[in-house]
Design a protein around this motif. Structure first.
Motif, PDB file in Angstrom:
ATOM      1  N   VAL A 640       0.856  -1.184   0.000  1.00 11.37           N
ATOM      2  CA  VAL A 640       0.000   0.000   0.000  1.00 11.37           C
ATOM      3  C   VAL A 640       0.889   1.230   0.000  1.00 11.37           C
ATOM      4  O   VAL A 640       1.759   1.378   0.862  1.00 11.37           O
ATOM      5  N   THR A 641       0.671   2.128  -0.975  1.00 13.21           N
ATOM      6  CA  THR A 641       1.563   3.284  -1.126  1.00 13.21           C
ATOM      7  C   THR A 641       0.904   4.614  -0.758  1.00 13.21           C
ATOM      8  O   THR A 641       1.465   5.669  -0.984  1.00 13.21           O
ATOM      9  N   ALA A 642      -0.321   4.574  -0.204  1.00  8.60           N
ATOM     10  CA  ALA A 642      -0.992   5.797   0.255  1.00  8.60           C
ATOM     11  C   ALA A 642      -1.793   5.459   1.500  1.00  8.60           C
ATOM     12  O   ALA A 642      -2.254   4.327   1.672  1.00  8.60           O
ATOM     13  N   ALA A 643      -1.963   6.439   2.367  1.00  2.79           N
ATOM     14  CA  ALA A 643      -2.659   6.209   3.624  1.00  2.79           C
ATOM     15  C   ALA A 643      -4.159   6.440   3.472  1.00  2.79           C
ATOM     16  O   ALA A 643      -4.596   7.247   2.649  1.00  2.79           O
ATOM     17  N   GLU A 644      -4.941   5.726   4.274  1.00  9.62           N
ATOM     18  CA  GLU A 644      -6.388   5.953   4.271  1.00  9.62           C
ATOM     19  C   GLU A 644      -6.672   7.393   4.684  1.00  9.62           C
ATOM     20  O   GLU A 644      -6.093   7.912   5.638  1.00  9.62           O
ATOM     21  N   GLY A 645      -7.534   8.060   3.934  1.00 14.28           N
ATOM     22  CA  GLY A 645      -7.837   9.456   4.186  1.00 14.28           C
ATOM     23  C   GLY A 645      -6.994  10.420   3.382  1.00 14.28           C
ATOM     24  O   GLY A 645      -7.239  11.633   3.398  1.00 14.28           O
ATOM     25  N   ALA A 646      -6.011   9.895   2.647  1.00 10.87           N
ATOM     26  CA  ALA A 646      -5.116  10.765   1.877  1.00 10.87           C
ATOM     27  C   ALA A 646      -5.835  11.347   0.663  1.00 10.87           C
ATOM     28  O   ALA A 646      -6.650  10.690   0.018  1.00 10.87           O
TER      29      ALA A 646
END
Length: 664
Positions: A640-646
């Motif tokens: 996963v290369t992006a955070a939740e909420g990004a």
């Protein structure tokens, strides 16, 4: 009469309300977030109040009205227009709320209580939940009693937001969670209602008005069956192909329901029509987006009626005095790409020519379409003596509107308006969901590549696109090709090879070989991972004016931009560039899953290091109040290369899937 009105909304409905205020001599105050300050209706307002927390801030809206000397508030539609707490707060502040009582709003917003009241009033209803709820376990239990298929509906609002059809218990819990998130974001109310889903139905609605003296009338009907994912796209009045007896019964039921509620203001009864039977589905306690077509056939100003009734005056006309003539069709212009799964398309829009029909909009030429609001840009309203005339005028309006920038749905809508099933009024609410725009109307990626290739290889090389193109005697064309040659292009990252077959006068015979867009990689911006296919039959392409190459019968506007071209075809925009030559039949699997649009990564379903299978749900990106699921294009180990909420951008890599053992 109201002397100063707060318009508690934005966009084209705010402009619409302001127009009636200008005609009646009513002063008005507008509200705005920073991104909306350039919209046209602010110019003539007494003042404009900035809302730091947005259009759902009840306290800020009431404060804005009282501080600027308003005596009434018009909620428009969407946002807080069907929020009982807002109506209650407005009236508690000593102001007039342009709409029904908070009691009625509360009652009808709860789809379960609305259905119960209508059943008691003798209006036919469908089975569904007794009361709305946010309790997913309770809703799952209720679904077993209702049966499948069923439809999930947010209790606190309309417009199709958050609605979904569930056909089996296996998909219910995720559909409920998604609908609750969408409803909370759009209406500040996550409660849901379940109802039995009726297949192959038409969506017919009846416009009603009531006053505080107990009078109630209908203003005829509208057909809103041309919708996609429960979001209306094309509406018309009057509704076609309804037997007179059924129509009269529907009108009577709507008026009866209006009187049972002691309703005051504008409202809409929505029905599902199946054969000669109709069923109540909900009542919208506000002005509808599609009120324009009713205005067109009746000659009435529904906003004026709202203001008069809210001021305590009786209805301006009784039922016998209300008539209609002709037919009217409204098209909603959305910032979306129908040929790429209807993905939202925020960005810059510059209109160069408006069509000669009624246009509801809040900007003159330029608009920055943000991802934070509904994707509707404007509404085109075409009216004629007959339904055929109105449909033809609406189609011409879609084709006549000229713009630069983002993609819209107008090219798709123009083709839908010409469809025989629509002309015969034999469509139902699922018709648009059954259409594959690429299969039905052609692939804009291929058409864009064909147009650019034709421009580069035209018999007359003195074209506006020749600068920077390979020159000379066309020896740059692939000499091993069985035709005259081949040119490899990239259309928004998708490889398209154009074969040049020869010349017919001033036209070039071209055909395309491309990656098949129907595979699982369609959700990414790089679709070269899918199988390749070839258009077997070539088409002729010729330059029909300085900026237009007509491929077959489809005009493509081509403009040179930097090292590539921007091509607008069928209402959508494509960026075309040169690409390195690919051998026929080669494919590759892109390990990255990218965001198909700018938005917010609202949900992650996997963690780095998890094994995933092809088709598995990885995450959800939300933009313009719509959610888009991202699934695995192949099996492997995910990073996963992006955070939740990004907040993410178009083509941003969100997941990396490596085949098992690939990293060893």
């Amino acid at each position: 009469m109201i002397s100063r009105l707060l318009i508690a909304n934005r966009g084209e409905i705010a402009a619409r309300i302001a127009r009636t205020c200008d005609r009646l001599g009513i002063e008005y105050v507008t509200v705005s977030v920073a991104a909306d300050r350039s919209l046209t209706y602010h110019a003539a307002a007494v003042s404009t109040v900035t809302l730091p927390e947005g259009y759902l801030d009840i306290g800020a809206l009431v404060h804005a009205a009282t501080e600027t000397g308003c005596d009434a508030v018009h909620p428009g539609y969407g946002f807080l227009s069907e929020n009982a707490d807002f109506a209650r707060a407005v009236r508690a502040g000593g102001l007039v709320f342009v709409g029904p009582s908070s009691r009625v709003i509360e009652t009808m917003a709860d789809k379960s209580s609305a259905r119960q009241i209508m059943a008691e009033a003798g209006v036919p209803v469908l089975p569904g939940t007794v009361r709305a709820s946010e309790d997913l376990d309770a809703l799952v239990g209720a679904a077993a009693d209702i049966g499948y298929p069923l439809i999930v509906k947010p209790a606190g609002g309309g417009g199709g937001k958050g609605m979904s059809v569930v056909r089996a218990a296996a998909g219910l819990r995720e559909a409920l969670a998604s609908a609750s998130r969408t409803a909370t974001a759009a209406f500040a109310d996550g409660r849901l209602h379940l109802e039995r889903y009726v297949e192959r139905a038409r969506h017919i609605e009846v416009q009603v008005f009531g006053d505080e003296f107990g009078h109630a009338v209908h203003l005829f009907d509208r057909d809103c069956s041309l919708q996609r994912r429960h979001q209306k796209v094309i509406e018309e009045a009057p509704a076609p192909r309804i037997p007179a007896a059924v129509r009269a019964a529907m009108f009577a039921a709507a008026v009866q329901g209006t009187k049972a509620l002691q309703y005051v203001g504008a409202g809409t009864f929505e029905f599902l029509l199946v054969g000669d039977e109709f069923f109540f589905i909900e009542m919208n306690t506000r002005l509808q987006v599609e009120h324009t077509v009713t205005e067109e056939i009746t000659g009435l100003d529904l906003v004026e009626w709202q203001l008069l009734v809210a001021a305590g005056e009786p209805l301006p006309a009784d039922q016998a005095a209300i008539g209609y003539s002709g037919a009217s069709v409204q098209v909603r212009m959305y910032a979306e790409d129908p040929f790429r799964s209807f993905l939202p398309c925020p960005g810059e829009l510059e209109v160069t020519h408006w069509p000669d029909v009624r246009v509801e909009r809040a900007f003159a030429r330029h608009l920055d379409v943000t991802g934070g609001f509904d994707p509707m840009i404007a509404k085109l309203v075409a009216t004629g003596a007959t339904r055929d005339d109105a449909l033809a005028a609406a189609r011409r309006a879609c084709e006549d509107l000229r713009w630069q920038g983002i993609s819209t749905n107008l090219g798709f809508v123009a083709r839908v308006l010409a469809a025989p099933i629509v002309a015969a009024a034999e469509h139902d609410t699922a018709y648009l969901d059954r259409i594959d725009p690429v299969a039905e109307f052609g692939d804009p990626d291929e058409l864009s590549a064909l147009a650019v290739a034709a421009a580069l290889t035209a018999p007359d090389r003195a074209t506006p696109w020749s600068t920077g193109a390979p020159g000379g005697d066309r020896s740059w064309l692939d000499p091993t090709d069985r035709d005259l040659g081949g040119l490899d292009l990239s259309v928004d990252g998708r490889a398209v090879t154009v074969r040049v077959g020869g010349y017919e006068g001033d036209a070039v015979l071209v055909r395309a070989e491309t990656a098949d867009p129907s595979g699982p990689a369609v959700q990414t911006t790089d679709r070269s991972a899918t199988t390749r296919r070839t258009t077997e039959v070539g088409v002729t392409a010729r330059r029909t004016d300085r900026d237009t190459i007509t491929v077959g019968s489809t005009p493509c506007v081509v403009q040179r931009v930097g090292e590539g071209w921007i091509c607008q075809v069928a209402g959508v925009s494509r960026q075309v560039r040169y690409a390195e030559y690919r051998s026929l039949g080669t494919t590759a699997t892109d390990p990255e899953i990218r965001s198909p649009m700018p938005g917010t990564l609202v949900q992650l379903h996997v963690e780095s290091g998890n094994p995933v299978e092809k088709g598995q749900l990885l995450g959800v990106v939300e933009a313009m109040k719509l959610e888009h699921e991202l699934t695995a294009t192949h099996a492997g180990i995910v990073t996963v290369t992006a955070a939740e909420g990004a907040v993410v951008t178009t083509a941003q890599s969100l997941f990396l899937i490596e085949e098992r053992g690939a990293a060893l």
